[in-house]
Design a protein around this motif. Structure first.
Motif, mmCIF file in Angstrom:
data_model
loop_
_atom_site.group_PDB
_atom_site.id
_atom_site.type_symbol
_atom_site.label_atom_id
_atom_site.label_comp_id
_atom_site.label_asym_id
_atom_site.label_seq_id
_atom_site.Cartn_x
_atom_site.Cartn_y
_atom_site.Cartn_z
ATOM 1 N N UNK A 146 1.054 -0.976 0.022
ATOM 2 C CA UNK A 146 0.436 -0.078 -0.023
ATOM 3 C C UNK A 146 1.012 0.844 0.388
ATOM 4 N N UNK A 147 2.024 1.251 1.192
ATOM 5 C CA UNK A 147 3.290 2.251 0.743
ATOM 6 C C UNK A 147 3.329 2.268 -0.151
ATOM 7 N N UNK A 148 4.132 1.486 -1.127
ATOM 8 C CA UNK A 148 4.664 1.843 -2.781
ATOM 9 C C UNK A 148 3.409 2.239 -3.268
ATOM 10 N N UNK A 149 2.349 1.425 -3.190
ATOM 11 C CA UNK A 149 1.540 2.429 -4.706
ATOM 12 C C UNK A 149 0.984 3.505 -4.261
ATOM 13 N N UNK A 150 0.549 3.837 -3.149
ATOM 14 C CA UNK A 150 0.548 5.377 -3.214
ATOM 15 C C UNK A 150 1.619 6.566 -3.365
ATOM 16 N N UNK A 151 2.412 6.071 -2.890
ATOM 17 C CA UNK A 151 3.817 6.835 -3.354
ATOM 18 C C UNK A 151 4.051 6.819 -4.835
ATOM 19 N N UNK B 33 2.098 8.479 -6.832
ATOM 20 C CA UNK B 33 2.232 9.864 -7.086
ATOM 21 C C UNK B 33 0.600 10.035 -5.889
ATOM 22 N N UNK B 34 -0.011 9.766 -4.905
ATOM 23 C CA UNK B 34 -1.160 10.610 -4.087
ATOM 24 C C UNK B 34 -0.033 11.093 -3.300
ATOM 25 N N UNK B 35 0.519 10.535 -2.590
ATOM 26 C CA UNK B 35 0.786 11.232 -1.166
ATOM 27 C C UNK B 35 1.849 12.291 -2.157
ATOM 28 N N UNK C 254 8.324 15.506 -1.280
ATOM 29 C CA UNK C 254 9.437 15.051 -0.489
ATOM 30 C C UNK C 254 8.577 14.816 0.451
ATOM 31 N N UNK C 255 8.172 14.801 1.660
ATOM 32 C CA UNK C 255 7.436 15.125 2.444
ATOM 33 C C UNK C 255 7.083 13.283 2.351
ATOM 34 N N UNK C 256 6.743 12.154 1.870
ATOM 35 C CA UNK C 256 6.300 10.952 1.806
ATOM 36 C C UNK C 256 6.988 10.654 0.615
ATOM 37 N N UNK C 257 7.892 9.727 0.341
ATOM 38 C CA UNK C 257 8.940 9.033 0.070
ATOM 39 C C UNK C 257 8.596 7.055 0.177
ATOM 40 N N UNK C 258 8.827 6.058 -0.793
ATOM 41 C CA UNK C 258 8.138 5.070 -0.998
ATOM 42 C C UNK C 258 9.378 4.158 -0.636
ATOM 43 N N UNK C 259 8.917 2.920 -0.210
ATOM 44 C CA UNK C 259 9.578 2.325 1.452
ATOM 45 C C UNK C 259 11.902 2.012 0.826
ATOM 46 N N UNK C 260 11.675 2.247 -0.822
ATOM 47 C CA UNK C 260 13.116 2.134 -1.526
ATOM 48 C C UNK C 260 13.798 3.089 -1.206
ATOM 49 N N UNK C 261 13.223 4.180 -0.473
ATOM 50 C CA UNK C 261 13.994 5.907 -0.766
ATOM 51 C C UNK C 261 14.232 5.137 1.271
ATOM 52 N N UNK C 262 13.861 4.449 1.725
ATOM 53 C CA UNK C 262 14.809 4.055 2.923
ATOM 54 C C UNK C 262 16.226 3.147 2.942
ATOM 55 N N UNK C 263 16.045 2.431 1.727
ATOM 56 C CA UNK C 263 16.899 1.459 2.036
ATOM 57 C C UNK C 263 18.205 2.505 1.421
ATOM 58 N N UNK C 264 17.410 3.210 0.071
ATOM 59 C CA UNK C 264 18.932 3.877 -0.524
ATOM 60 C C UNK C 264 19.960 5.312 0.724
#
Length: 340
Positions: A106-111, A115-117, A120-130
């Protein structure tokens, strides 16, 4: 001669039944493998929505990691007796292993996908990996500084609070003079003393240690005093009858009886110390997780901020868990009465 269940001892039947249960198909594991597989396919096959830049980094790595998790869970679920030990450890977390990829999806789809969220306030899970892959040195150094600062402040505040609590609970003179001052000054939030601490302390680090120690001191002192004061007088009478000295009464009677209350004060003090830690590092310290949060907000690097918050949550939870382990070992007769 054939062996039937009627000729086997009961304990052998129980052992065989337990072995069959361990070797049974792990249905939650299969469901978790399916959800992780779906997450991996979603990440890899659904193109990201471009928002002001080319693409989110580490998208493929995130997708392949989800597929790897799906493969491992499938092997564990279908392994039977070969993977029985590992599945027994993971069975209590079976529902979480299903829910986690659903939440990540759900997080991945919305970000990243729709791009619903807003960025740069909301980023997908892979941004944490980065963040963890590219900025691990700065984040790791900040974590080490926070651990050192927390250790100095918490240890000094807990030690002084414990000694003051025992003193107030044992001495009538201290109870008369010190206890009212503790009740008057103790509830004042440590963060309210930030200007005075940074003015009188020789360095910003010393000021931060003082504030963390002050936040830890109050709950430890109050609950230690409460524990010592609540010790039954009959314990002291029995010890005096056997010839115990005053030091023996304090060290071998009052303090052991007050330890349950002392650990409650330590739990409360650790939580207060963490809240003051972030505030102190934001105000004057040049390194630490609080400083990292402020730096991330200043550069609008919200992915870095979320990564630091996760590290902080893991660190706080881990320290409280460690404190509970120490409590359960020191108070084995009370093990399980307080849950975490």
């Amino acid at each position: 001669m054939t062996t039937t269940s009627e000729t086997l001892p009961r304990h052998a039947l129980r052992i065989d039944a337990a072995g069959d249960k361990r070797a049974a198909l792990w249905r939650s594991g299969l469901l978790a493998a399916a959800t992780w597989l779906a997450l991996g396919v979603l990440v890899l096959k659904w193109p990201n929505k471009e928002v002001g830049f080319s693409d989110w980094a580490y998208t493929d790595e995130f997708g392949y990691a989800a597929l790897t998790a799906a493969l491992l869970l499938a092997v564990l679920a279908l392994g039977g007796r070969l993977t029985a030990r590992a599945t027994e450890l993971l069975r209590p977390a079976g529902q979480w292993l299903v829910a986690l990829p659903l939440l990540l999806g759900v997080w991945e789809v919305l970000t990243a996908k729709l791009g619903v969220l807003p960025t740069p306030f909301f980023a997908p899970p892979q941004s944490l990996v980065e963040v963890y892959a590219d900025d691990w040195s700065r984040l790791g150094l900040s974590t080490a500084h926070s651990v050192r600062l927390l250790a100095h402040g918490f240890a000094s505040g807990a030690a002084v609070g414990f000694l003051v609590g025992v003193w107030i609970g044992w001495s009538r003179v201290a109870g008369y003079w010190v206890h009212p001052a503790l009740r008057f000054l103790g509830p004042v939030p440590a963060s309210a003393l930030l200007p005075l601490a940074f003015f009188f302390a020789p360095s910003s680090y010393a000021a931060a240690v003082f504030l963390i120690a002050l936040a830890t001191f109050f709950p430890v002192a109050v609950l230690t005093w409460s524990g010592v004061a609540a010790v039954s007088k009959s314990y002291y009478d029995v010890a005096r009858t056997l010839g115990a000295s005053a030091s023996f009464l304090v060290l071998r009677v009052a303090i052991p009886a007050a330890l349950p209350q002392v650990f409650v004060g330590l739990f409360m003090g650790l939580g207060a110390a963490f809240s003051v830690l972030v505030t102190a590092e934001m105000m004057g310290v040049k390194a630490g997780l609080g400083w990292y949060l402020q730096w991330s907000q200043g550069w609008a690097a919200y992915s870095n901020m979320y990564a630091a918050l996760i590290v902080m949550a893991v660190l706080c939870s881990g320290l409280i868990t460690l404190l509970f382990k120490v409590r359960d070992r020191a108070l084995s007769w009370q093990k399980g009465t307080v849950k975490w």
